[in-house]
Design a protein around this motif. Sequence first.
Motif, mmCIF file in Angstrom:
data_model
loop_
_atom_site.group_PDB
_atom_site.id
_atom_site.type_symbol
_atom_site.label_atom_id
_atom_site.label_comp_id
_atom_site.label_asym_id
_atom_site.label_seq_id
_atom_site.Cartn_x
_atom_site.Cartn_y
_atom_site.Cartn_z
ATOM 1 N N ILE A 35 -33.292 42.014 23.809
ATOM 2 C CA ILE A 35 -33.383 41.316 22.534
ATOM 3 C C ILE A 35 -34.833 41.039 22.190
ATOM 4 O O ILE A 35 -35.644 40.705 23.064
ATOM 5 C CB ILE A 35 -32.555 40.009 22.606
ATOM 6 N N ASP A 39 -34.270 39.474 15.918
ATOM 7 C CA ASP A 39 -32.907 39.988 15.998
ATOM 8 C C ASP A 39 -31.918 38.893 15.589
ATOM 9 O O ASP A 39 -32.114 37.692 15.860
ATOM 10 C CB ASP A 39 -32.573 40.445 17.415
ATOM 11 N N THR A 59 -30.549 33.513 14.641
ATOM 12 C CA THR A 59 -31.701 34.421 14.561
ATOM 13 C C THR A 59 -32.727 34.023 15.616
ATOM 14 O O THR A 59 -33.101 32.850 15.718
ATOM 15 C CB THR A 59 -32.355 34.364 13.166
ATOM 16 N N VAL A 105 -25.540 42.018 19.159
ATOM 17 C CA VAL A 105 -26.661 42.099 18.222
ATOM 18 C C VAL A 105 -26.102 42.505 16.864
ATOM 19 O O VAL A 105 -25.607 43.623 16.693
ATOM 20 C CB VAL A 105 -27.737 43.094 18.686
ATOM 21 N N GLU A 107 -27.906 42.267 13.841
ATOM 22 C CA GLU A 107 -28.953 42.980 13.107
ATOM 23 C C GLU A 107 -30.172 43.112 14.020
ATOM 24 O O GLU A 107 -30.591 42.136 14.641
ATOM 25 C CB GLU A 107 -29.355 42.223 11.833
ATOM 26 N N TYR A 108 -30.698 44.321 14.062
ATOM 27 C CA TYR A 108 -31.904 44.557 14.853
ATOM 28 C C TYR A 108 -33.134 44.344 13.983
ATOM 29 O O TYR A 108 -33.148 44.710 12.807
ATOM 30 C CB TYR A 108 -31.929 45.985 15.412
ATOM 31 N N ARG A 109 -34.152 43.757 14.595
ATOM 32 C CA ARG A 109 -35.416 43.611 13.867
ATOM 33 C C ARG A 109 -36.010 44.995 13.628
ATOM 34 O O ARG A 109 -36.041 45.832 14.530
ATOM 35 C CB ARG A 109 -36.413 42.776 14.684
#
Length: 546
Positions: A35, A39, A59, A105, A107-109
């Motif tokens: 992570i 994220d 977040t 997860v 949403e991924y950064r």
Amino acid sequence: MVLRSYAQRSLASIGLLITATSGLLAQPATEQYRIQPGDVLAIAVNVGMPDYVPPPSVTVGPDGVFAFPAVGQVEAAGKTRQEVAAAIRTALETLYRKVDVTVNVQEYRTQDVYVLGEVGKAGPVPVLGPSLTLAQAIAQAGGYTEAAASLTLHRPGAEPRELRRGESEAEALRPGDILNVVKRRPLMVVGEVVRPGPVTLPPDARLTDALALAGGVTPEGDAQHAVLVNDQSRTTVVDLQQVLSNPQSQINLPVAEYHTLVVGPRQAVAVIGEVKSPGLYPAGRDMRLTQLLALAGGLAPLAATNATGVDERGEAKPLDLKAALSAPGSESDALIYGYRTIVVAQERREITVLGEVQNPGVLTPDTVPLPLSSVLATAGGPTEKADLRGVLVCGRDGTQRTADATQLVGQSAPPAGGLADPTIDNGSVVIVPLRQARVTVLGAVRNPGNYTFAEGDTVVDAIGLAGGFASKDAGLRKIALLRRQADAVEVTEVNLRAGLQGGNELLAGPLQDRDVVMVPTAKKIDWSQIAAWLFGVSTVYRNAVR
């Protein structure tokens, strides 16, 4: 109420439990996504109690931490989903009997890798998922161009790595990686091939690939003694007949590190490097090195004084070009029968210019020797403080000589009237010294001549440098200071007796470079005649200091 009180007492130790538990978690057998800050995590928690309602997602902050109800601050950056879930579960089990935690997860950064060089669209490529392979990054960058060769991976904190196309497609890239796709260069195939010239090859190409594009060896070619040349002018002799008969063997060399493949004719020698007409030339048993160089058009301007000969067995031997050219036809002029390739190396031309010039440093002229006037002009010319009368030239052999360059500066053509313009050899060092102020003392002094004086010195100091007065007849009231002013001479008569009593202002002030101090013995002096004799001018301006 009992449960809530117990929870309040336990919150103080939750952070310690999370940290301790995270260190004890077992590492997964295969690498998993870790992570990152930014994220968004979807966290499902079931504790069997309706009053505990955690948020559906959190977040991860820039510091790698997020807050969670009844748990506090949870460190997430760098951990897997399972590690974060275990930390939350351990903290909640101090409050509840049965805890079930799942972390995903959501949403991924968005982070970038950079693909540069020979691709369709160079620039940043976003990492949108848990991983991005090399093949995916190349595809998003528009694919390879026709000139693409090998790849270099630059990863922060690590040494650059060379990657091969086709063998590293599954390489996992990380945010911040820079992938440079290097352009391949053509291999020059010369000599007895059907289509001589440059051939463009993939990075893993081998000899058979190069021969196929060149059309193969002609019947006149000597396939058993082909020569590969690399960037350091090192040569490798290869037997192309064996290569073609067994292309799967190790003798079918990769050609990426070489720039030239020479297939010579039978009884011929390839001349490459610093000659005017590189190529293949027939060679008889009696041919010598100077004759072969003549066929190749002679040496190029940057040719060194040595060469390398490669014989039929691939052994390299040094050849002394200087000795051969100084005595053609002698034993110093080597017989070249048995050699397959002659490589003439390049010599660097250097002349170092130091001291009072505008651009001191190392000059690399196309030809040497150079006249001194050209050397000074190339260095930007002298500074205002340069003493061009004593330019020092130090040869590469340790010899030293001085030259007067006062009439050479600004020459656009060779000096007229037979004026010497010394030549400066390769490897020489030219030093232009700093001009020192000088005064000429003449007349009734013990040692007339030229002297270097210090800043602020006056007429009295100049006479002292010349040893003082030579006789009692010296005219102390009529000492003259002659100073050149354009096309005239300014004469200042100094009364030394009054000056010694009245200070420097009565001694005509401080001396200037190339002043002349005249100590007369006669009472009446024709300064016009003196000025004509010393400076070649007849116009005199008089100025008396009493």
